[in-house]
Design a protein around this motif. Structure first.
Motif, PDB file in Angstrom:
ATOM      1  N   ARG A   4       0.840  -1.222   0.000  1.00  0.00           N
ATOM      2  CA  ARG A   4       0.000   0.000   0.000  1.00  0.00           C
ATOM      3  C   ARG A   4       0.860   1.251   0.000  1.00  0.00           C
ATOM      4  O   ARG A   4       0.588   2.226  -0.708  1.00  0.00           O
ATOM      5  N   THR A  39       0.399   7.298  -5.982  1.00  0.00           N
ATOM      6  CA  THR A  39      -0.594   8.222  -5.425  1.00  0.00           C
ATOM      7  C   THR A  39      -1.747   8.372  -6.400  1.00  0.00           C
ATOM      8  O   THR A  39      -1.530   8.443  -7.604  1.00  0.00           O
ATOM      9  N   LYS A  40      -2.966   8.447  -5.843  1.00  0.00           N
ATOM     10  CA  LYS A  40      -4.114   8.705  -6.717  1.00  0.00           C
ATOM     11  C   LYS A  40      -4.097  10.171  -7.122  1.00  0.00           C
ATOM     12  O   LYS A  40      -3.780  11.035  -6.315  1.00  0.00           O
ATOM     13  N   ASP A  71      -6.747  11.893  -8.328  1.00  0.00           N
ATOM     14  CA  ASP A  71      -8.047  12.552  -8.191  1.00  0.00           C
ATOM     15  C   ASP A  71      -8.443  12.750  -6.736  1.00  0.00           C
ATOM     16  O   ASP A  71      -8.562  11.800  -5.975  1.00  0.00           O
ATOM     17  N   ALA A  72      -8.640  14.036  -6.367  1.00  0.00           N
ATOM     18  CA  ALA A  72      -9.003  14.351  -4.987  1.00  0.00           C
ATOM     19  C   ALA A  72     -10.362  13.781  -4.614  1.00  0.00           C
ATOM     20  O   ALA A  72     -10.658  13.574  -3.445  1.00  0.00           O
ATOM     21  N   ASP A  81     -11.238  10.929  -4.945  1.00  0.00           N
ATOM     22  CA  ASP A  81     -11.088   9.564  -4.447  1.00  0.00           C
ATOM     23  C   ASP A  81     -10.858   9.527  -2.937  1.00  0.00           C
ATOM     24  O   ASP A  81     -10.671   8.458  -2.379  1.00  0.00           O
ATOM     25  N   TYR A  82     -10.860  10.712  -2.287  1.00  0.00           N
ATOM     26  CA  TYR A  82     -10.632  10.716  -0.841  1.00  0.00           C
ATOM     27  C   TYR A  82     -11.721   9.891  -0.170  1.00  0.00           C
ATOM     28  O   TYR A  82     -12.881   9.919  -0.574  1.00  0.00           O
ATOM     29  N   GLU A  83     -11.293   9.180   0.883  1.00  0.00           N
ATOM     30  CA  GLU A  83     -12.247   8.295   1.565  1.00  0.00           C
ATOM     31  C   GLU A  83     -12.250   8.622   3.059  1.00  0.00           C
ATOM     32  O   GLU A  83     -11.313   9.263   3.548  1.00  0.00           O
ATOM     33  N   ASP A 138      -6.691  10.667   1.331  1.00  0.00           N
ATOM     34  CA  ASP A 138      -6.050   9.523   0.695  1.00  0.00           C
ATOM     35  C   ASP A 138      -5.099   8.970   1.765  1.00  0.00           C
ATOM     36  O   ASP A 138      -4.093   9.600   2.092  1.00  0.00           O
ATOM     37  N   GLU A 140      -1.288   8.899   1.200  1.00  0.00           N
ATOM     38  CA  GLU A 140      -0.595  10.190   1.184  1.00  0.00           C
ATOM     39  C   GLU A 140      -0.364  10.709   2.597  1.00  0.00           C
ATOM     40  O   GLU A 140       0.703  11.236   2.914  1.00  0.00           O
ATOM     41  N   HIS A 143      -5.506  18.380   0.589  1.00  0.00           N
ATOM     42  CA  HIS A 143      -6.565  17.857   1.474  1.00  0.00           C
ATOM     43  C   HIS A 143      -7.331  18.979   2.167  1.00  0.00           C
ATOM     44  O   HIS A 143      -8.120  18.724   3.079  1.00  0.00           O
TER      45      HIS A 143
END
Ligand code: ADP
Length: 481
Positions: A300, A305-306, A308-309, A311-313, A353, A356, A438
């Protein structure tokens, strides 16, 4: 129309005044005849009673006749008769007196009782020329009125002509030049607007071009930042790999040992110790779980790094800090450093993310470890503290190293700023990019001793438990505990 209403119409109204004059002249003619009739009756009546009655009638007629004559000659407000003065009329009135006065005298004689002939005859003699002259006077009145109307017509025509020529003059000398000037200005304005529109169109085109170029540059810089961040993470992995390999050794060794012990027990038939066999098998399963967990963490962390913001979870920050601490455990031990973890009891949820944010924390922990290399091992201590209020979650990382230069707490965030021989100087700069993406902030805080770096993230749902996220760490705690 205003002039007509203000001047002409009042004058025309005044013209109405001539109508009563003409009426009164007609009445006077009628009174003259009445006068003559009453005079004749008074003279020729058979008895004294009738004579008396005729005299009374004559007296009334005479008074009215004289009053009408006076009103016509000198004007009368009561009868609305204007005084009309003209040379011709004056001479007519003077001539009229030749017949007027004898009629009055004769009538007064009759009224006084002196009625023997030829009084009535005198009245009749003067009546005809009197009426003829009066006719003439009325004619003069009418002529005067007609002339007045004609004069007014001429005035109104003259005024209309004056107004018309004023309008033409105005049109020619004022409106026409003004129209020309306005047209010239409008033309000029149109020209300027057309020029401005063309300029604007050119600017819009160049702006669009610039925007497109900037978008391309931004996409490139995002891609480069992602690559740099990934490279930084891979570099961090270099440090972590030794520790992880060491950590993996332990569960793998345990698996091998427990498997060998189980084999020994199984070789005995029937197996001598069922209880221990079950315990070994459980420990094998737990150790393999832990090994799998370590491998999972490595995969992981090194993952890309993704971009697209969106995609934040939802992430529990407290759990994420524990995971990073696990990841850095070996490094911390190797640097003989004490770790003080103050995370509170509740999960703290942020939208992030997780990889990150892990990278940020790993960077801060590694910086802290490296900064304390110069101080005695007994004093080395890292504290990680999680604070929460309604809006923000703050992660404070403290160490006992030499700290930052208080004069410029922003400099370490500049790209390629490093004081280390082998440093790249991109760690803190990447941390700031990640935290800003973020919606948060990362700063070096002033500290009396050591270093204090803090980052903040917006809280999404404070103190809500995240069952799915919490589970793996509970297992880890049991294993390591
Ligand atoms: P690098 O670690 O590659 O130098 P960073 O961006 O992570 O790059 O750090 C930049 C600089 O900030 C470091 O070279 C160091 O001088 C300073 N720095 C970072 N963390 C600390 C700390 N905890 N204590 C003192 N100085 C630090």
């Amino acid at each position: 129309m205003i002039i007509d209403q203000a001047i002409i119409q009042p004058l025309l109204v005044r013209m109405d005044a001539y109508a009563p004059v003409i009426n009164l002249a007609g009445r006077q003619r009628m009174l003259s005849q009445k006068l003559a009739k009453a005079a004749l009756a008074a003279e020729s009546a058979p008895d004294s009673q009738l004579r008396e009655a005729s005299r009374a009638e004559l007296s009334v007629a005479l008074a009215e006749w004289i009053a009408a004559n006076d009103a016509l000659r000198h004007g009368s407000d009561e009868l609305r008769i204007p005084r009309i003065v003209s040379a011709e009329l004056e001479s007519e009135w003077a001539a009229l007196d030749h017949d007027f006065q004898p009629i009055v005298d004769a009538a007064q004689q009759i009224i006084a009782g002196n009625d023997e002939p030829p009084r009535a005859a005198a009245i009749l003699t003067h009546e005809a020329p009197f009426l003829a002259r009066m006719e003439q006077i009325v004619g003069l009145f009418e002529l005067e009125a007609a002339q007045e109307v004609a004069r007014l017509r001429i005035y109104s025509l003259a005024i209309a002509a004056a107004v018309a020529s004023l309008l033409v003059t105005l049109g020619w000398f004022v409106v026409r030049p003004a129209t020309r000037a306005i047209r010239t200005q409008v033309d000029e304005l149109e020209h300027r607007v057309a020029q401005r529109t063309a300029d604007l169109a050119e600017m819009v085109a160049s702006l669009q071009h610039e925007v497109a170029e900037r978008k391309l540059a931004e996409a490139n810089s995002r891609r480069l930042a992602a690559q740099l961040s990934h490279a930084d993470r891979v570099a961090s992995m270099g440090h972590l790999a030794i520790g992880l390999a060491h950590e993996l050794n332990q569960p793998l060794g345990a698996i091998a040992n427990f498997a060998a012990a189980s084999e020994v027990i199984l070789e005995q038939s029937p197996p001598a110790d069922d209880r221990r066999l079950h315990q070994y098998l459980r420990q094998i399963s737990e150790a393999s779980l832990r090994a799998g967990q370590i491998v999972h963490r490595i995969r992981r962390f090194v993952a890309r790094t993704k971009d697209d913001a969106n995609d934040y979870e939802p992430v529990d920050l407290a759990a994420l800090i524990r995971e990073v601490v696990d990841l850095c455990q070996y490094e911390i031990r190797r640097h003989e450093t004490t770790l003080d973890l103050r995370l509170g009891e509740h999960p703290v949820q942020v939208a992030a993310d997780p990889i990150e944010i892990q990278q940020v924390l790993v960077n801060l922990v590694q910086n802290a470890l490296q900064s304390m290399l110069a101080i005695p091992a007994a004093s080395r201590c890292i504290a990680i503290e999680l604070e929460v209020d309604d809006d923000w979650a703050t992660v404070n990382v403290f160490d006992n190293g030499p700290g930052f230069d208080a004069a410029d707490l922003e400099a370490p965030f500049a790209p390629f700023h490093t004081t280390k021989a082998a440093g790249l100087g991109v760690g803190l700069s990447i941390c700031r990019t990640i935290i800003a993406a973020h919606g948060g902030d990362i700063r070096i805080r002033p500290a009396t001793s050591g270093a204090h770096v803090a980052f903040q993230l917006p809280v999404t749902q404070p103190n809500v438990s995240l069952a799915n996220e919490a589970e793996p760490f509970e297992i880890m705690d049991r294993i390591t505990g």
